[in-house]
Design a protein around this motif. Structure first.
Motif, PDB file in Angstrom:
ATOM      1  N   VAL A  28      34.366  89.603  22.400  1.00 53.78           N
ATOM      2  CA  VAL A  28      33.890  89.958  21.067  1.00 53.78           C
ATOM      3  C   VAL A  28      34.729  89.172  20.070  1.00 53.78           C
ATOM      4  O   VAL A  28      35.957  89.287  20.053  1.00 53.78           O
ATOM      5  N   VAL A  29      34.074  88.363  19.246  1.00 55.99           N
ATOM      6  CA  VAL A  29      34.775  87.526  18.281  1.00 55.99           C
ATOM      7  C   VAL A  29      34.704  88.188  16.911  1.00 55.99           C
ATOM      8  O   VAL A  29      33.640  88.301  16.318  1.00 55.99           O
ATOM      9  N   GLY A  30      35.852  88.629  16.415  1.00 56.00           N
ATOM     10  CA  GLY A  30      35.917  89.291  15.115  1.00 56.00           C
ATOM     11  C   GLY A  30      36.331  90.737  15.271  1.00 56.00           C
ATOM     12  O   GLY A  30      35.653  91.513  15.944  1.00 56.00           O
ATOM     13  N   GLY A  31      37.448  91.092  14.643  1.00 56.50           N
ATOM     14  CA  GLY A  31      37.970  92.452  14.769  1.00 56.50           C
ATOM     15  C   GLY A  31      37.822  93.282  13.524  1.00 56.50           C
ATOM     16  O   GLY A  31      38.655  94.164  13.250  1.00 56.50           O
ATOM     17  N   GLY A  32      36.764  93.028  12.746  1.00 56.74           N
ATOM     18  CA  GLY A  32      36.443  93.922  11.647  1.00 56.74           C
ATOM     19  C   GLY A  32      35.833  95.200  12.205  1.00 56.74           C
ATOM     20  O   GLY A  32      35.817  95.414  13.428  1.00 56.74           O
ATOM     21  N   PRO A  33      35.295  96.081  11.353  1.00 56.33           N
ATOM     22  CA  PRO A  33      34.720  97.340  11.847  1.00 56.33           C
ATOM     23  C   PRO A  33      33.650  97.146  12.915  1.00 56.33           C
ATOM     24  O   PRO A  33      33.616  97.887  13.900  1.00 56.33           O
ATOM     25  N   VAL A  34      32.773  96.148  12.743  1.00 54.24           N
ATOM     26  CA  VAL A  34      31.696  95.925  13.709  1.00 54.24           C
ATOM     27  C   VAL A  34      32.261  95.483  15.051  1.00 54.24           C
ATOM     28  O   VAL A  34      31.882  96.007  16.107  1.00 54.24           O
ATOM     29  N   ALA A  62      33.317 101.517  31.569  1.00 55.32           N
ATOM     30  CA  ALA A  62      34.746 101.665  31.877  1.00 55.32           C
ATOM     31  C   ALA A  62      35.055 101.170  33.290  1.00 55.32           C
ATOM     32  O   ALA A  62      34.433 101.601  34.263  1.00 55.32           O
ATOM     33  N   GLY A  63      35.985 100.244  33.397  1.00 51.95           N
ATOM     34  CA  GLY A  63      36.407  99.722  34.692  1.00 51.95           C
ATOM     35  C   GLY A  63      35.452  98.742  35.332  1.00 51.95           C
ATOM     36  O   GLY A  63      35.729  98.227  36.420  1.00 51.95           O
ATOM     37  N   LYS A  64      34.333  98.466  34.680  1.00 52.59           N
ATOM     38  CA  LYS A  64      33.319  97.587  35.271  1.00 52.59           C
ATOM     39  C   LYS A  64      33.255  96.216  34.607  1.00 52.59           C
ATOM     40  O   LYS A  64      32.632  95.303  35.145  1.00 52.59           O
ATOM     41  N   LYS A  65      33.852  96.097  33.413  1.00 52.25           N
ATOM     42  CA  LYS A  65      33.812  94.829  32.705  1.00 52.25           C
ATOM     43  C   LYS A  65      35.177  94.526  32.093  1.00 52.25           C
ATOM     44  O   LYS A  65      35.938  95.440  31.747  1.00 52.25           O
ATOM     45  N   LYS A  66      35.436  93.250  31.933  1.00 53.47           N
ATOM     46  CA  LYS A  66      36.610  92.835  31.181  1.00 53.47           C
ATOM     47  C   LYS A  66      36.155  92.550  29.756  1.00 53.47           C
ATOM     48  O   LYS A  66      35.298  91.699  29.530  1.00 53.47           O
ATOM     49  N   VAL A  67      36.717  93.298  28.799  1.00 50.85           N
ATOM     50  CA  VAL A  67      36.331  93.154  27.394  1.00 50.85           C
ATOM     51  C   VAL A  67      37.529  92.636  26.608  1.00 50.85           C
ATOM     52  O   VAL A  67      38.618  93.218  26.651  1.00 50.85           O
ATOM     53  N   THR A  68      37.329  91.531  25.899  1.00 50.30           N
ATOM     54  CA  THR A  68      38.378  90.941  25.076  1.00 50.30           C
ATOM     55  C   THR A  68      37.929  90.897  23.624  1.00 50.30           C
ATOM     56  O   THR A  68      36.795  90.502  23.337  1.00 50.30           O
ATOM     57  N   LEU A  69      38.798  91.311  22.728  1.00 46.54           N
ATOM     58  CA  LEU A  69      38.528  91.260  21.288  1.00 46.54           C
ATOM     59  C   LEU A  69      39.473  90.238  20.660  1.00 46.54           C
ATOM     60  O   LEU A  69      40.697  90.359  20.777  1.00 46.54           O
ATOM     61  N   ILE A  70      38.905  89.223  20.006  1.00 43.36           N
ATOM     62  CA  ILE A  70      39.708  88.179  19.365  1.00 43.36           C
ATOM     63  C   ILE A  70      39.561  88.291  17.853  1.00 43.36           C
ATOM     64  O   ILE A  70      38.439  88.356  17.331  1.00 43.36           O
ATOM     65  N   VAL A 102      40.540  97.348  26.645  1.00 39.45           N
ATOM     66  CA  VAL A 102      40.203  96.173  25.847  1.00 39.45           C
ATOM     67  C   VAL A 102      41.436  95.288  25.686  1.00 39.45           C
ATOM     68  O   VAL A 102      42.519  95.759  25.312  1.00 39.45           O
ATOM     69  N   ASN A 103      41.264  94.014  25.975  1.00 39.14           N
ATOM     70  CA  ASN A 103      42.325  93.030  25.795  1.00 39.14           C
ATOM     71  C   ASN A 103      42.289  92.533  24.352  1.00 39.14           C
ATOM     72  O   ASN A 103      41.305  91.953  23.911  1.00 39.14           O
ATOM     73  N   LEU A 104      43.358  92.775  23.582  1.00 37.69           N
ATOM     74  CA  LEU A 104      43.412  92.376  22.180  1.00 37.69           C
ATOM     75  C   LEU A 104      44.132  91.050  22.027  1.00 37.69           C
ATOM     76  O   LEU A 104      45.295  90.906  22.431  1.00 37.69           O
TER      77      LEU A 104
END
Length: 382
Positions: A151-157, A170-178, A206-208
């Motif tokens: 996910v690109v963008g760490g605003g509210p959306v 949960a536990g099924k995907k790797k989610v990264t927020l940049i 979530v990987n920040l």
């Protein structure tokens, strides 16, 4: 109306209020005036998009039906589907894309802002409920099929989308927020808010990646799942593998209706310059509310509704020959969901954690309240 318990005051029968834009501010304005004077609510879509529930719709198939509320059922003949492309303040009328002109005595511009899907439904601007349903069904499938989501963008959306995906998978995907800044959601929030929200995201897995900007965004496949992994690169040299990249940046003021006609009244962000009564500078019978007004406050759906109530009260004051009441922005407020079971709120510097935030927003993302305001029952979704 939401501006206190005072009884609505009479409005002139010959008042014709044209409201451009049917988002949170415009729809509230139409509800306030309906049955009290001549009202025309204009929007290019056929349904109100409850975008506070849009990110839940991106992960839960069928939920989109709870986020699309038909205008006609709420406003009947007071609703007109069309795209306003010009405003003529000298002759008090607006022009639709098809050339039709609609006169007004009072104009309320509530065109809001545009942004990337799935947070917003603004491309195409005249999207129908049916088309929107297909789009959300499509993105829900893309997310379901992906194993590595960035996910690109760490605003509210961006924060809420990452939270929804990490919760439902949960536990099924790797989610990264940049996000290019250290603070997520909103820079006005305090350290307690930040540590609490970041902790919730990390607890969800979530990987920040903060303080770094994606450097190859334009060359990435956006919004659809690829069979092979692609590399997301940051300006600090970090590389993250993904097969689904979801952009949550680039929110822009929607200026289509007034960009040419009132271009000299816009600030550098495309917002209309307004006075203390929310009147567009130099035009006493033209108001701007919500995201398209240059009011110095956080752009929130709640604030757009408060603007609508303030303008309604001043239309009453004008009709009664009373002085207009200045609008005074309230204190900073924010409510975020972080998936179905977590969330956070802040008001007056206080931070409220997930227990209360879940009850207020995260559990139902304001769906029942919004349908009630629009005078319709929430549809059952199988």
């Amino acid at each position: 109306m939401g501006f206190g318990s005072s009884k609505p005051q009479p409005l002139p029968e010959n008042m014709k209020a044209v409201i451009v834009g049917g988002g949170y501010g415009g729809a509230q304005m139409a509800r306030n005036l309906q049955g009290r004077c001549q009202v025309v609510l204009i929007d290019p879509k056929d349904a109100f998009h409850h975008n506070m529930g849009a990110l839940r719709a991106a992960v839960e198939p069928g939920f989109v039906l709870k986020t699309l509320i038909p205008y006609k059922k709420s406003f009947g003949d007071n609703f007109k589907r069309g795209l306003v492309t010009a405003i003529d303040p000298d002759n008090n009328c607006v022009t639709l894309e098809n050339g039709e002109k609609i006169p007004y005595t009072h104009l309320v511009i509530a065109t809001g802002s545009a942004g990337p899907f799935p947070g917003k439904l603004t491309s195409p601007m005249n999207i129908s409920m049916e088309e929107a349903g297909k789009m959300y069904a499509g993105i829900a499938k893309e997310i379901a099929d992906a194993e590595n989501v960035v996910v690109v963008g760490g605003g509210p959306v961006g924060v809420e989308l990452a939270g929804e995906i990490a919760t439902d998978y949960a536990g099924k995907k790797k989610v990264t927020l940049i996000h290019p800044h250290d603070k997520i959601a909103d820079p006005m929030t305090n350290e307690k808010f930040q540590s609490t929200l970041k902790g919730q995201l990390k607890d969800l897995g979530v990987n920040l990646v903060l303080g770094e900007r994606v450097s190859n965004l334009k060359s990435l496949p956006l919004g659809y799942t690829t069979n092979t992994l692609t590399t997301v690169r940051t300006d600090k040299g970090q590389e993250i593998e993904a097969n689904l990249v979801l952009p949550c940046t680039g929110l822009k003021t929607n200026t289509t209706a007034y960009g040419t006609s009132l271009g000299d009244k816009m600030d550098t962000n495309g917002r209309l310059k307004v006075n203390e009564f929310l009147q567009v500078n130099g035009h006493k019978n033209i108001y701007a509310i919500g995201d398209c007004a240059d009011v110095k406050e956080t752009k929130l759906a709640y604030n757009a509704g408060v603007h609508a109530d303030a303008v309604t009260k001043n239309l009453e004051n004008e009709a009664a020959g009373k002085e207009l009441k200045p609008y005074k922005p309230g204190g900073f407020f924010m409510a975020l969901s972080c998936g179905r079971n977590n969330g956070i709120m802040t008001t007056g510097g206080y931070v409220i954690g997930s227990f209360i935030a879940k009850r207020i927003k995260s559990k139902e993302v304001f769906v029942p309240m919004t349908w009630k305001k629009m005078g319709q029952p929430v549809p059952e979704v199988k």
